[in-house]
Design a protein around this motif. Structure first.
Motif, short mmCIF file in Angstrom:
data_model
loop_
_atom_site.label_atom_id
_atom_site.label_comp_id
_atom_site.label_asym_id
_atom_site.label_seq_id
_atom_site.Cartn_x
_atom_site.Cartn_y
_atom_site.Cartn_z
N ASN A 55 0.84 -1.15 0.28
CA ASN A 55 0.05 -0.17 -0.14
C ASN A 55 0.91 1.29 0.10
O ASN A 55 0.62 2.28 -0.74
CB ASN A 55 -1.04 -0.06 1.17
N TYR A 58 2.22 1.67 -3.48
CA TYR A 58 1.33 2.02 -4.49
C TYR A 58 0.93 3.66 -4.24
O TYR A 58 0.89 4.20 -5.37
CB TYR A 58 -0.01 1.23 -4.12
N LYS A 59 0.89 4.11 -3.07
CA LYS A 59 0.62 5.51 -2.86
C LYS A 59 1.81 6.25 -3.24
O LYS A 59 1.85 7.39 -3.88
CB LYS A 59 0.26 5.81 -1.38
N LEU A 62 1.82 6.37 -7.23
CA LEU A 62 0.73 7.06 -7.67
C LEU A 62 1.24 8.62 -7.69
O LEU A 62 1.01 9.49 -8.70
CB LEU A 62 -0.32 7.10 -6.85
N LYS A 63 1.82 8.97 -6.69
CA LYS A 63 2.47 10.51 -6.73
C LYS A 63 3.47 10.56 -7.72
O LYS A 63 3.36 11.83 -8.25
CB LYS A 63 3.04 10.70 -5.16
#
Length: 154
Positions: A55, A58-59, A62-63
């Motif tokens: 997780n 993933y974050k 994404l950024k």
């Protein structure tokens, strides 16, 4: 996993051996992280760290993709890319669907000519670092997967 940003910037992923090697510093010691170290960590801390780590990655990715997108939508970069796309479409048959090296080299020089940041890096250098960072983060997820499979097979 304290800081994925720090980890992917300080370590380089070797896809063939599935290890991370610390970027060389002035130290005589070279740190590596591989499947066995992650599997040992899963054994020590439990399988719950896998979900948390994925997780976080993933974050983070994404950024980074937002930054990547912002780079491509920059007016200076986009105008160069649109121009090259137009030229490529016009010469696609002549070039047999392959973008020539000379054009790519010319484009790279034009992008370098756009300016330099405070840390003496060009747009292209920043873009390469961004892509490498994303690749390292995805490599970390791959390493987590392999380590979890190793842990489960024991």
């Amino acid at each position: 996993m304290r800081s994925i940003n720090q980890f992917v910037n300080e370590y380089n992923y070797n896809m063939y051996t599935q290890t991370f090697v610390e970027s060389t510093k002035d130290s005589k010691i070279l740190n590596t992280v591989g499947i066995q170290q992650i599997a040992d960590s899963v054994q020590t801390h439990g399988a719950g760290i896998l979900n948390t780590s994925v997780n976080l990655v993933y974050k983070f990715v994404l950024k980074k993709f937002n930054t990547f997108s912002g780079f491509l939508y920059d007016e200076l970069i986009q105008s160069l890319l649109v121009r090259e796309l137009k030229i490529f479409k016009e010469n696609k048959d002549v070039w047999q669907g392959r973008y020539p090296y000379k054009r790519a080299d010319m484009l790279a020089k034009e992008i370098k000519g756009l300016g330099v940041f405070e840390d003496d890096k060009t747009f292209l250098d920043k873009f390469r670092i961004l892509i490498t960072t994303i690749g390292n983060a995805l490599g970390f997820v791959r390493l987590l997967r392999s380590a979890s499979l190793s842990y489960c097979s024991k």
